[in-house]
Write a protein that holds these residues in place. Structure first.
Motif, PDB file in Angstrom:
ATOM      1  N   THR A   1       0.829  -1.205   0.000  1.00 39.39           N
ATOM      2  CA  THR A   1       0.000   0.000   0.000  1.00 39.39           C
ATOM      3  C   THR A   1       0.863   1.253   0.000  1.00 39.39           C
ATOM      4  OG1 THR A   1      -1.677  -1.202   1.250  1.00 39.39           O
ATOM      5  CG2 THR A   1      -1.856   1.190   1.219  1.00 39.39           C
ATOM      6  N   ILE A   2       1.887   1.258   0.823  1.00 41.12           N
ATOM      7  CA  ILE A   2       2.764   2.424   0.914  1.00 41.12           C
ATOM      8  C   ILE A   2       3.508   2.634  -0.409  1.00 41.12           C
ATOM      9  CG2 ILE A   2       4.812   3.384   2.042  1.00 41.12           C
ATOM     10  CD1 ILE A   2       2.365   3.566   3.766  1.00 41.12           C
ATOM     11  N   ARG A   3       4.009   1.544  -1.004  1.00 40.63           N
ATOM     12  CA  ARG A   3       4.711   1.663  -2.288  1.00 40.63           C
ATOM     13  C   ARG A   3       3.798   2.263  -3.352  1.00 40.63           C
ATOM     14  NH1 ARG A   3       6.430  -3.688  -1.658  1.00 40.63           N
ATOM     15  NH2 ARG A   3       5.138  -4.247  -3.427  1.00 40.63           N
ATOM     16  N   ARG A   4       2.562   1.843  -3.371  1.00 43.02           N
ATOM     17  CA  ARG A   4       1.615   2.365  -4.361  1.00 43.02           C
ATOM     18  C   ARG A   4       1.269   3.828  -4.084  1.00 43.02           C
ATOM     19  NH1 ARG A   4      -2.457  -2.456  -6.177  1.00 43.02           N
ATOM     20  NH2 ARG A   4      -0.804  -3.811  -6.918  1.00 43.02           N
ATOM     21  N   ASP A   5       1.152   4.184  -2.810  1.00 45.88           N
ATOM     22  CA  ASP A   5       0.885   5.578  -2.465  1.00 45.88           C
ATOM     23  C   ASP A   5       2.049   6.473  -2.895  1.00 45.88           C
ATOM     24  OD1 ASP A   5      -1.565   4.926  -1.401  1.00 45.88           O
ATOM     25  OD2 ASP A   5      -0.896   4.973   0.695  1.00 45.88           O
ATOM     26  N   ILE A   6       3.274   5.991  -2.703  1.00 46.08           N
ATOM     27  CA  ILE A   6       4.449   6.749  -3.139  1.00 46.08           C
ATOM     28  C   ILE A   6       4.394   6.950  -4.653  1.00 46.08           C
ATOM     29  CG2 ILE A   6       6.957   6.667  -3.421  1.00 46.08           C
ATOM     30  CD1 ILE A   6       7.041   5.233  -0.664  1.00 46.08           C
ATOM     31  N   ALA A   7       4.046   5.912  -5.375  1.00 51.56           N
ATOM     32  CA  ALA A   7       3.951   6.016  -6.834  1.00 51.56           C
ATOM     33  C   ALA A   7       2.881   7.026  -7.244  1.00 51.56           C
ATOM     34  CB  ALA A   7       3.648   4.653  -7.434  1.00 51.56           C
ATOM     35  N   ARG A   8       1.765   7.035  -6.551  1.00 53.41           N
ATOM     36  CA  ARG A   8       0.702   7.996  -6.863  1.00 53.41           C
ATOM     37  C   ARG A   8       1.184   9.425  -6.647  1.00 53.41           C
ATOM     38  NH1 ARG A   8      -2.614   3.971  -4.046  1.00 53.41           N
ATOM     39  NH2 ARG A   8      -3.883   2.950  -5.619  1.00 53.41           N
ATOM     40  N   VAL A   9       1.865   9.649  -5.531  1.00 50.88           N
ATOM     41  CA  VAL A   9       2.350  10.991  -5.219  1.00 50.88           C
ATOM     42  C   VAL A   9       3.407  11.417  -6.239  1.00 50.88           C
ATOM     43  CG1 VAL A   9       3.643  12.355  -3.533  1.00 50.88           C
ATOM     44  CG2 VAL A   9       1.799  10.863  -2.763  1.00 50.88           C
ATOM     45  N   GLU A  10       4.330  10.528  -6.564  1.00 48.98           N
ATOM     46  CA  GLU A  10       5.378  10.861  -7.527  1.00 48.98           C
ATOM     47  C   GLU A  10       4.791  11.116  -8.913  1.00 48.98           C
ATOM     48  OE1 GLU A  10       8.544  11.527  -6.931  1.00 48.98           O
ATOM     49  OE2 GLU A  10       8.206  11.155  -4.797  1.00 48.98           O
ATOM     50  N   THR A  11       3.759  10.387  -9.283  1.00 50.95           N
ATOM     51  CA  THR A  11       3.098  10.605 -10.564  1.00 50.95           C
ATOM     52  C   THR A  11       2.459  11.988 -10.599  1.00 50.95           C
ATOM     53  OG1 THR A  11       2.668   8.250 -10.825  1.00 50.95           O
ATOM     54  CG2 THR A  11       1.297   9.762 -12.125  1.00 50.95           C
ATOM     55  N   ARG A  12       1.822  12.365  -9.508  1.00 55.21           N
ATOM     56  CA  ARG A  12       1.188  13.689  -9.428  1.00 55.21           C
ATOM     57  C   ARG A  12       2.244  14.796  -9.484  1.00 55.21           C
ATOM     58  NH1 ARG A  12      -2.762  16.757 -11.031  1.00 55.21           N
ATOM     59  NH2 ARG A  12      -3.253  18.380  -9.554  1.00 55.21           N
ATOM     60  N   ILE A  13       3.366  14.597  -8.802  1.00 54.70           N
ATOM     61  CA  ILE A  13       4.457  15.575  -8.840  1.00 54.70           C
ATOM     62  C   ILE A  13       4.952  15.739 -10.272  1.00 54.70           C
ATOM     63  CG2 ILE A  13       6.870  15.959  -8.183  1.00 54.70           C
ATOM     64  CD1 ILE A  13       6.179  14.744  -5.442  1.00 54.70           C
ATOM     65  N   SER A  14       5.161  14.632 -10.954  1.00 55.52           N
ATOM     66  CA  SER A  14       5.619  14.666 -12.331  1.00 55.52           C
ATOM     67  C   SER A  14       4.620  15.377 -13.226  1.00 55.52           C
ATOM     68  CB  SER A  14       5.847  13.240 -12.821  1.00 55.52           C
ATOM     69  OG  SER A  14       6.198  13.241 -14.173  1.00 55.52           O
ATOM     70  N   HIS A  15       3.357  15.104 -13.012  1.00 57.73           N
ATOM     71  CA  HIS A  15       2.300  15.731 -13.814  1.00 57.73           C
ATOM     72  C   HIS A  15       2.313  17.239 -13.604  1.00 57.73           C
ATOM     73  CE1 HIS A  15      -1.864  16.933 -14.777  1.00 57.73           C
ATOM     74  NE2 HIS A  15      -1.717  16.062 -15.767  1.00 57.73           N
ATOM     75  N   LEU A  16       2.439  17.693 -12.356  1.00 58.77           N
ATOM     76  CA  LEU A  16       2.440  19.113 -12.074  1.00 58.77           C
ATOM     77  C   LEU A  16       3.664  19.803 -12.649  1.00 58.77           C
ATOM     78  CD1 LEU A  16       1.108  19.203  -8.394  1.00 58.77           C
ATOM     79  CD2 LEU A  16      -0.082  19.939 -10.476  1.00 58.77           C
ATOM     80  N   ARG A  17       4.821  19.143 -12.597  1.00 59.79           N
ATOM     81  CA  ARG A  17       6.055  19.727 -13.147  1.00 59.79           C
ATOM     82  C   ARG A  17       5.973  19.837 -14.666  1.00 59.79           C
ATOM     83  NH1 ARG A  17      10.418  16.725  -9.301  1.00 59.79           N
ATOM     84  NH2 ARG A  17      10.230  18.202  -7.591  1.00 59.79           N
ATOM     85  N   ASN A  18       5.325  18.900 -15.309  1.00 59.06           N
ATOM     86  CA  ASN A  18       5.198  18.939 -16.768  1.00 59.06           C
ATOM     87  C   ASN A  18       4.209  20.001 -17.216  1.00 59.06           C
ATOM     88  OD1 ASN A  18       7.069  16.936 -17.154  1.00 59.06           O
ATOM     89  ND2 ASN A  18       5.533  15.304 -17.260  1.00 59.06           N
ATOM     90  N   GLN A  19       3.261  20.359 -16.380  1.00 63.04           N
ATOM     91  CA  GLN A  19       2.280  21.392 -16.714  1.00 63.04           C
ATOM     92  C   GLN A  19       2.880  22.789 -16.628  1.00 63.04           C
ATOM     93  OE1 GLN A  19      -1.114  21.017 -14.153  1.00 63.04           O
ATOM     94  NE2 GLN A  19      -2.284  19.939 -15.728  1.00 63.04           N
ATOM     95  N   ALA A  20       3.808  22.983 -15.696  1.00 65.62           N
ATOM     96  CA  ALA A  20       4.380  24.324 -15.475  1.00 65.62           C
ATOM     97  C   ALA A  20       5.161  24.776 -16.709  1.00 65.62           C
ATOM     98  CB  ALA A  20       5.287  24.300 -14.258  1.00 65.62           C
TER      99      ALA A  20
END
Length: 67
Positions: free
Chosen positions: A47-66
């Motif tokens: 569960t924790i590994r998947r949560d980390i992946a979700r957060v990192e995916t969101r970070i990547s998405h936000l950085r690509n939008q900027a």
């Protein structure tokens, strides 16, 4: 914690970085417990590994939008 969770969806980059750091620390502690045979809920690792992946995916998405 799902991607639709407001904790991830509405968070800023700084908040997401802090959340990622906290999750990684928790994962580290769980791995220590697992190594010493004290881990009560092994499924929590997944569960924790998947949560980390979700957060990192969101970070990547936000950085690509900027711009």
């Amino acid at each position: 914690m799902k991607m639709s969770d407001p904790k991830i969806k509405d968070a800023t980059l700084v908040e997401l970085a802090a959340l990622s750091r906290d999750l990684r620390q928790e994962l580290f502690n769980l791995r220590l417990q697992q190594a010493s045979s004290q881990l009560e809920k092994p499924a929590r690792l997944r569960t924790i590994r998947r949560d980390i992946a979700r957060v990192e995916t969101r970070i990547s998405h936000l950085r690509n939008q900027a711009p």
